[in-house]
Scaffold this motif. Structure first.
Motif, mmCIF file in Angstrom:
data_model
loop_
_atom_site.group_PDB
_atom_site.id
_atom_site.type_symbol
_atom_site.label_atom_id
_atom_site.label_comp_id
_atom_site.label_asym_id
_atom_site.label_seq_id
_atom_site.Cartn_x
_atom_site.Cartn_y
_atom_site.Cartn_z
ATOM 1 N N ALA A 184 0.833 -1.203 0.000
ATOM 2 C CA ALA A 184 0.000 0.000 0.000
ATOM 3 C C ALA A 184 0.869 1.255 0.000
ATOM 4 N N VAL A 185 1.919 1.253 0.812
ATOM 5 C CA VAL A 185 2.815 2.407 0.871
ATOM 6 C C VAL A 185 3.598 2.547 -0.428
ATOM 7 N N ALA A 186 4.056 1.449 -0.980
ATOM 8 C CA ALA A 186 4.845 1.489 -2.210
ATOM 9 C C ALA A 186 4.025 2.017 -3.384
ATOM 10 N N ILE A 187 2.730 1.712 -3.424
ATOM 11 C CA ILE A 187 1.882 2.171 -4.522
ATOM 12 C C ILE A 187 1.567 3.655 -4.395
ATOM 13 N N ILE A 188 1.329 4.118 -3.180
ATOM 14 C CA ILE A 188 0.880 5.497 -2.985
ATOM 15 C C ILE A 188 2.033 6.479 -3.002
ATOM 16 N N LEU A 189 3.084 6.191 -2.275
ATOM 17 C CA LEU A 189 4.096 7.192 -1.959
ATOM 18 C C LEU A 189 5.184 7.239 -3.018
ATOM 19 N N SER A 190 5.515 8.462 -3.440
ATOM 20 C CA SER A 190 6.677 8.699 -4.295
ATOM 21 C C SER A 190 7.795 9.205 -3.392
ATOM 22 N N ALA A 191 8.555 8.285 -2.860
ATOM 23 C CA ALA A 191 9.532 8.625 -1.835
ATOM 24 C C ALA A 191 10.748 9.303 -2.452
ATOM 25 N N SER A 192 11.333 10.222 -1.668
ATOM 26 C CA SER A 192 12.514 10.951 -2.117
ATOM 27 C C SER A 192 13.731 10.698 -1.256
ATOM 28 N N GLY A 193 13.550 10.047 -0.117
ATOM 29 C CA GLY A 193 14.675 9.764 0.756
ATOM 30 C C GLY A 193 15.034 10.882 1.699
ATOM 31 N N ALA A 194 14.234 11.947 1.750
ATOM 32 C CA ALA A 194 14.540 13.080 2.612
ATOM 33 C C ALA A 194 13.802 12.958 3.941
ATOM 34 N N ILE A 195 14.449 13.442 4.997
ATOM 35 C CA ILE A 195 13.808 13.497 6.306
ATOM 36 C C ILE A 195 13.127 14.855 6.439
ATOM 37 N N THR A 196 11.826 14.880 6.500
ATOM 38 C CA THR A 196 11.072 16.115 6.608
ATOM 39 C C THR A 196 9.816 15.879 7.430
ATOM 40 N N PHE A 197 9.426 16.900 8.198
ATOM 41 C CA PHE A 197 8.208 16.822 8.984
ATOM 42 C C PHE A 197 6.988 17.321 8.204
ATOM 43 N N ASN A 198 7.203 17.769 6.985
ATOM 44 C CA ASN A 198 6.103 18.238 6.154
ATOM 45 C C ASN A 198 5.309 17.042 5.634
ATOM 46 N N LEU A 199 4.045 16.939 6.033
ATOM 47 C CA LEU A 199 3.233 15.771 5.683
ATOM 48 C C LEU A 199 2.453 15.940 4.394
ATOM 49 N N ILE A 200 2.469 17.126 3.784
ATOM 50 C CA ILE A 200 1.631 17.363 2.605
ATOM 51 C C ILE A 200 2.452 17.751 1.387
ATOM 52 N N GLY A 201 3.773 17.693 1.468
ATOM 53 C CA GLY A 201 4.619 18.108 0.370
ATOM 54 C C GLY A 201 4.944 16.983 -0.592
ATOM 55 N N VAL A 202 5.724 17.332 -1.594
ATOM 56 C CA VAL A 202 6.128 16.351 -2.613
ATOM 57 C C VAL A 202 7.220 15.435 -2.084
ATOM 58 N N ALA A 203 8.154 15.986 -1.300
ATOM 59 C CA ALA A 203 9.253 15.195 -0.756
ATOM 60 C C ALA A 203 8.761 14.401 0.446
ATOM 61 N N ASN A 204 8.899 13.089 0.395
ATOM 62 C CA ASN A 204 8.429 12.214 1.463
ATOM 63 C C ASN A 204 9.482 11.152 1.752
ATOM 64 N N PRO A 205 9.787 10.918 3.009
ATOM 65 C CA PRO A 205 10.730 9.835 3.339
ATOM 66 C C PRO A 205 10.087 8.479 3.089
ATOM 67 N N PRO A 206 10.851 7.513 2.604
ATOM 68 C CA PRO A 206 10.291 6.172 2.367
ATOM 69 C C PRO A 206 10.183 5.390 3.658
ATOM 70 N N THR A 207 9.472 4.290 3.590
ATOM 71 C CA THR A 207 9.416 3.359 4.714
ATOM 72 C C THR A 207 10.332 2.167 4.429
ATOM 73 N N ILE A 208 10.691 1.458 5.473
ATOM 74 C CA ILE A 208 11.637 0.350 5.319
ATOM 75 C C ILE A 208 11.063 -0.750 4.433
ATOM 76 N N ALA A 209 9.836 -1.180 4.743
ATOM 77 C CA ALA A 209 9.252 -2.296 4.000
ATOM 78 C C ALA A 209 9.031 -1.946 2.540
ATOM 79 N N ALA A 210 8.499 -0.751 2.281
ATOM 80 C CA ALA A 210 8.255 -0.353 0.889
ATOM 81 C C ALA A 210 9.563 -0.191 0.127
#
Length: 313
Positions: A238-264
């Protein structure tokens, strides 16, 4: 004249049937098998991830710590969002089913909630990516416009809606049936005499629930929440399909840059990985294994402390 003391009576041994011995042996064997499997998994992860910990930083994208840090952050953030959303909703649904809804409505709602657990995670991912994410774009813009002073909604909002916040909502829906089922069963086991005594003293239904049901079910709520947290931490597709991860650590929950999860990240990177990259991915899996183990140990500790505290009172 001497007196002889009667020999002490031997304690009567309980009579055990063959079926009892078979069942006891099977239960003991199953417990031992679980420990053996767990130890085998831990040994495999430690063995295969060791080259990643001793490899030069140039071969592991700056070192294993630098590589794993965004993954840990994304995993914990997404799971925490899911837990914050799902736990109050699950408790409310469980209370409605156990103490408010008529019997037929409660049975139907219980069936529907349990049915959510049978939906594959891929379906949740597709729903989140193609339905929930586009529908949330307006909400993300509203959050950025009116709550942009909070770092969580600083923006700019993602035009596609595929954000960490949407991932957290989808994970909350996925863990909702687990928390609801555990909490509902605990609420149904609340002592009826306590409930009737509270009502007899003039308490309203909500006051009765607050005084007699919620304190009794507190350990069950914690157990259900920890089980749901474990599911959210390990969710992959579910996470792999939805999220376009960028590898950045950020507290912004609504932006384009999102940290990935381990399993995804493991699911997306493993098919093309080779050499030391495989060991790095297994090392990240070891980190997820340790996090999940710590979460379950913490949940067990909290539940046991609650039981000891309740027994002391």
């Amino acid at each position: 004249m001497t007196t002889t003391e009667a020999p002490p009576e031997r304690a009567a041994r309980p009579v055990t049937q063959l079926g009892d011995r078979i069942f006891a042996g099977s239960a003991k064997g199953a417990g031992i098998l679980i420990l053996v499997v767990l130890a085998g998994v831990a040994a495999f992860l430690l063995t295969e991830s060791f080259p990643a910990f001793v490899a030069p930083a140039s071969e592991t994208d700056g070192g294993i710590v630098v590589y794993v840090a965004p993954l840990i952050f994304g995993t914990l953030v997404s799971a925490l969002i899911a837990l914050i959303i799902a736990t109050p909703l699950a408790v409310a649904v469980a209370l409605f089913i156990s103490h408010y809804a008529p019997r037929r409505v409660a049975a139907t709602l219980s069936y529907v909630v349990d049915l959510l657990a049978a939906v594959p995670s891929v379906v949740y991912g597709l729903w989140g990516a193609f339905t929930l994410a586009p529908a949330s774009v307006g909400l993300l813009e509203w959050l950025n416009s009116y709550l942009g002073w909070i770092p969580l909604f600083a923006g700019p909002p993602s035009p596609s809606g595929r954000t960490m916040l949407v991932v957290g909502v989808v994970l909350a829906v996925m863990i909702l049936p687990i928390i609801t089922a555990v909490t509902r069963e605990v609420f149904l086991q609340a002592p009826k005499l306590h409930e009737e005594a509270a009502l007899a003293l003039g308490a309203t239904r909500w006051e009765m629930i607050r005084l007699a049901v919620l304190p009794f079910g507190r350990s069950g709520i914690i157990s259900g929440a920890m089980l749901g947290l474990g599911r959210a931490l390990g969710e992959t597709m579910a996470v792999a399909i939805i999220l376009s991860a960028s590898g950045a650590i950020t507290f912004n929950l609504i932006g384009v840059a999102n940290p990935p999860t381990i399993a995804a990240n493991i699911a997306l990177q493993f098919p093309e990985a080779s050499g030391i990259d495989v060991n790095v991915l297994i090392a990240s899996g070891l980190v997820l294994f340790v996090i999940t183990l710590l979460v379950n140990m913490l949940a067990r500790y909290i539940v046991e402390r609650r039981r000891e505290f309740s027994g002391a009172n």
